[in-house]
Design a protein around this motif. Sequence first.
Motif, PDB file in Angstrom:
ATOM      1  N   SER A 176       0.824  -1.219   0.000  1.00 46.67           N
ATOM      2  CA  SER A 176       0.000   0.000   0.000  1.00 46.67           C
ATOM      3  C   SER A 176       0.852   1.262   0.000  1.00 46.67           C
ATOM      4  O   SER A 176       0.433   2.298  -0.522  1.00 46.67           O
ATOM      5  CB  SER A 176      -0.961  -0.005   1.191  1.00 46.67           C
ATOM      6  OG  SER A 176      -0.247  -0.025   2.404  1.00 46.67           O
ATOM      7  N   GLY A 177       2.062   1.185   0.562  1.00 41.64           N
ATOM      8  CA  GLY A 177       2.946   2.353   0.554  1.00 41.64           C
ATOM      9  C   GLY A 177       3.236   2.803  -0.873  1.00 41.64           C
ATOM     10  O   GLY A 177       3.380   4.001  -1.136  1.00 41.64           O
ATOM     11  N   ARG A 200       3.227   6.465  -2.607  1.00 43.69           N
ATOM     12  CA  ARG A 200       4.405   6.933  -3.348  1.00 43.69           C
ATOM     13  C   ARG A 200       4.015   7.319  -4.784  1.00 43.69           C
ATOM     14  O   ARG A 200       4.468   8.333  -5.315  1.00 43.69           O
ATOM     15  CB  ARG A 200       5.485   5.846  -3.365  1.00 43.69           C
ATOM     16  CG  ARG A 200       6.182   5.686  -2.017  1.00 43.69           C
ATOM     17  CD  ARG A 200       7.104   4.490  -1.976  1.00 43.69           C
ATOM     18  NE  ARG A 200       7.720   4.367  -0.668  1.00 43.69           N
ATOM     19  CZ  ARG A 200       8.894   4.921  -0.330  1.00 43.69           C
ATOM     20  NH1 ARG A 200       9.583   5.597  -1.227  1.00 43.69           N
ATOM     21  NH2 ARG A 200       9.367   4.785   0.886  1.00 43.69           N
ATOM     22  N   SER A 250       4.878  10.643   2.461  1.00 44.69           N
ATOM     23  CA  SER A 250       4.564  10.850   3.867  1.00 44.69           C
ATOM     24  C   SER A 250       3.646  12.071   4.031  1.00 44.69           C
ATOM     25  O   SER A 250       2.749  12.082   4.883  1.00 44.69           O
ATOM     26  CB  SER A 250       5.879  11.008   4.627  1.00 44.69           C
ATOM     27  OG  SER A 250       5.676  11.426   5.913  1.00 44.69           O
ATOM     28  N   ALA A 299       0.109  11.226   2.502  1.00 40.11           N
ATOM     29  CA  ALA A 299      -0.551  10.188   3.310  1.00 40.11           C
ATOM     30  C   ALA A 299      -1.251  10.783   4.532  1.00 40.11           C
ATOM     31  O   ALA A 299      -2.090  10.131   5.144  1.00 40.11           O
ATOM     32  CB  ALA A 299       0.467   9.135   3.742  1.00 40.11           C
ATOM     33  N   ARG A 343      -6.398   9.569   1.609  1.00 37.87           N
ATOM     34  CA  ARG A 343      -6.600   8.234   2.197  1.00 37.87           C
ATOM     35  C   ARG A 343      -7.957   7.683   1.767  1.00 37.87           C
ATOM     36  O   ARG A 343      -8.089   6.512   1.425  1.00 37.87           O
ATOM     37  CB  ARG A 343      -6.476   8.269   3.720  1.00 37.87           C
ATOM     38  CG  ARG A 343      -5.145   8.831   4.207  1.00 37.87           C
ATOM     39  CD  ARG A 343      -4.849   8.432   5.644  1.00 37.87           C
ATOM     40  NE  ARG A 343      -4.459   7.042   5.726  1.00 37.87           N
ATOM     41  CZ  ARG A 343      -3.207   6.598   5.589  1.00 37.87           C
ATOM     42  NH1 ARG A 343      -2.222   7.437   5.387  1.00 37.87           N
ATOM     43  NH2 ARG A 343      -2.948   5.312   5.656  1.00 37.87           N
ATOM     44  N   ARG A 355       0.524   0.673   6.866  1.00 42.53           N
ATOM     45  CA  ARG A 355       0.476   1.265   8.210  1.00 42.53           C
ATOM     46  C   ARG A 355      -0.875   1.031   8.873  1.00 42.53           C
ATOM     47  O   ARG A 355      -0.968   0.965  10.084  1.00 42.53           O
ATOM     48  CB  ARG A 355       0.708   2.777   8.133  1.00 42.53           C
ATOM     49  CG  ARG A 355       1.979   3.217   7.454  1.00 42.53           C
ATOM     50  CD  ARG A 355       3.181   2.784   8.263  1.00 42.53           C
ATOM     51  NE  ARG A 355       4.419   3.412   7.791  1.00 42.53           N
ATOM     52  CZ  ARG A 355       5.064   3.082   6.675  1.00 42.53           C
ATOM     53  NH1 ARG A 355       4.592   2.126   5.911  1.00 42.53           N
ATOM     54  NH2 ARG A 355       6.185   3.689   6.335  1.00 42.53           N
ATOM     55  N   ASP A 356      -1.927   0.972   8.027  1.00 36.64           N
ATOM     56  CA  ASP A 356      -3.294   0.889   8.569  1.00 36.64           C
ATOM     57  C   ASP A 356      -4.062  -0.278   7.959  1.00 36.64           C
ATOM     58  O   ASP A 356      -5.288  -0.248   7.890  1.00 36.64           O
ATOM     59  CB  ASP A 356      -4.040   2.199   8.282  1.00 36.64           C
ATOM     60  CG  ASP A 356      -4.172   2.478   6.788  1.00 36.64           C
ATOM     61  OD1 ASP A 356      -3.429   1.865   5.986  1.00 36.64           O
ATOM     62  OD2 ASP A 356      -5.030   3.302   6.426  1.00 36.64           O
ATOM     63  N   MET A 357      -3.347  -1.299   7.518  1.00 38.49           N
ATOM     64  CA  MET A 357      -4.026  -2.430   6.868  1.00 38.49           C
ATOM     65  C   MET A 357      -4.953  -3.147   7.857  1.00 38.49           C
ATOM     66  O   MET A 357      -6.097  -3.471   7.527  1.00 38.49           O
ATOM     67  CB  MET A 357      -2.997  -3.425   6.291  1.00 38.49           C
ATOM     68  CG  MET A 357      -2.093  -2.867   5.214  1.00 38.49           C
ATOM     69  SD  MET A 357      -2.984  -2.369   3.724  1.00 38.49           S
ATOM     70  CE  MET A 357      -3.140  -0.628   3.975  1.00 38.49           C
ATOM     71  N   ARG A 361      -0.024  11.562  13.317  1.00 40.46           N
ATOM     72  CA  ARG A 361      -1.056  12.136  12.446  1.00 40.46           C
ATOM     73  C   ARG A 361      -2.445  11.690  12.924  1.00 40.46           C
ATOM     74  O   ARG A 361      -2.604  10.596  13.473  1.00 40.46           O
ATOM     75  CB  ARG A 361      -0.815  11.774  10.981  1.00 40.46           C
ATOM     76  CG  ARG A 361      -1.047  10.334  10.661  1.00 40.46           C
ATOM     77  CD  ARG A 361      -1.028  10.087   9.160  1.00 40.46           C
ATOM     78  NE  ARG A 361      -1.229   8.677   8.958  1.00 40.46           N
ATOM     79  CZ  ARG A 361      -0.402   7.877   8.296  1.00 40.46           C
ATOM     80  NH1 ARG A 361       0.671   8.354   7.721  1.00 40.46           N
ATOM     81  NH2 ARG A 361      -0.664   6.599   8.178  1.00 40.46           N
TER      82      ARG A 361
HETATM   83  O1   DC Z   1       5.934   1.889   3.356  1.00 40.87           O
HETATM   84  P1   DC Z   1       6.454   3.064   2.540  1.00 40.87           P
HETATM   85  O2   DC Z   1       7.734   3.669   3.069  1.00 40.87           O
HETATM   86  O3   DC Z   1       6.523   2.757   1.078  1.00 40.87           O
HETATM   87  O4   DC Z   1       5.312   4.196   2.702  1.00 40.87           O
HETATM   88  C1   DC Z   1       5.441   5.466   2.116  1.00 40.87           C
HETATM   89  C2   DC Z   1       4.677   6.489   2.953  1.00 40.87           C
HETATM   90  O5   DC Z   1       3.268   6.237   2.889  1.00 40.87           O
HETATM   91  C3   DC Z   1       5.058   6.517   4.433  1.00 40.87           C
HETATM   92  O6   DC Z   1       5.299   7.848   4.846  1.00 40.87           O
HETATM   93  C4   DC Z   1       3.845   6.016   5.165  1.00 40.87           C
HETATM   94  C5   DC Z   1       2.711   6.174   4.195  1.00 40.87           C
HETATM   95  N1   DC Z   1       1.788   5.043   4.248  1.00 40.87           N
HETATM   96  C6   DC Z   1       0.597   5.212   4.915  1.00 40.87           C
HETATM   97  O7   DC Z   1       0.376   6.268   5.494  1.00 40.87           O
HETATM   98  N2   DC Z   1      -0.315   4.197   4.939  1.00 40.87           N
HETATM   99  C7   DC Z   1      -0.070   3.040   4.336  1.00 40.87           C
HETATM  100  N3   DC Z   1      -0.983   2.070   4.374  1.00 40.87           N
HETATM  101  C8   DC Z   1       1.160   2.837   3.662  1.00 40.87           C
HETATM  102  C9   DC Z   1       2.068   3.873   3.640  1.00 40.87           C
END
Ligand code: DC
Length: 230
Positions: free
Chosen positions: A39-40, A44, A100, A103, A109, A130-132, A187
Amino acid sequence: MTFPVANIPVITVDGPSASGKGTVAERVAAALGFHFLDSGALYRLTALSALKRGVALDDEAAVAALAVELPARFRDGLVWLSEENVTDAIRAEAVGEGASKVAALPAVRAALLERQRGYRQPPGLVADGRDMGTVIFPDAVAKVFLTASAEARAERRYKQLIEKGNSANLPALVADMQARDARDTARTVAPLKPAGDALLLDTTWMDVESAVQAVLAHYASRQARSKQGN
Ligand code: DC
């Protein structure tokens, strides 16, 4: 006949940056023959798309509009934005910083929510982010929160950078890790935190293979439990 989505198993792997969750999640998916969602990469790609088009990263409505239409494709380990191979471009430091920032925008989101859920396809999905486990797939059969000390994560990132022939500064990487953790945790929308029912896995002293085995064992035990009806 369509397969009810609730019957498609999901394993969520959340955690801070450089915790190794991407590598672990991808290997777990391969071991089970499941689909994999990074999901990141979607955040990106959204940031990259905004940077390319000159859209300000704090223009919430405009960035969310890009996120809705994102022509993203993942194939054979490569990431595409429309017809362009952006596999390396999305890993650039500036794009990570941008990700970042975007996000943290609630409309972005929200724009990516249904797209992420769309990856839930038979025979199953391993989703990393991060929030899966907290927001996107709260009904996941197995949830894992992967951590490691900021020092251990900075050291892993340091090795990756050096291996790729880049220069790197370890104390600066530790400071960067801590700053990013603070931003992701503080956040207000979908902050980085373990789901109440997540297995906490500290990989500071653990290699990738042991972490993969721990996630697979957790999934097997959760599955056995859900078959017993609790
Ligand atoms: O995991 P990553 O470093 O590729 O994530 C990139 C940015 O996206 C990081 O700042 C966190 C954010 N992110 C998020 O807020 N929620 C997610 N599910 C995945 C990533």
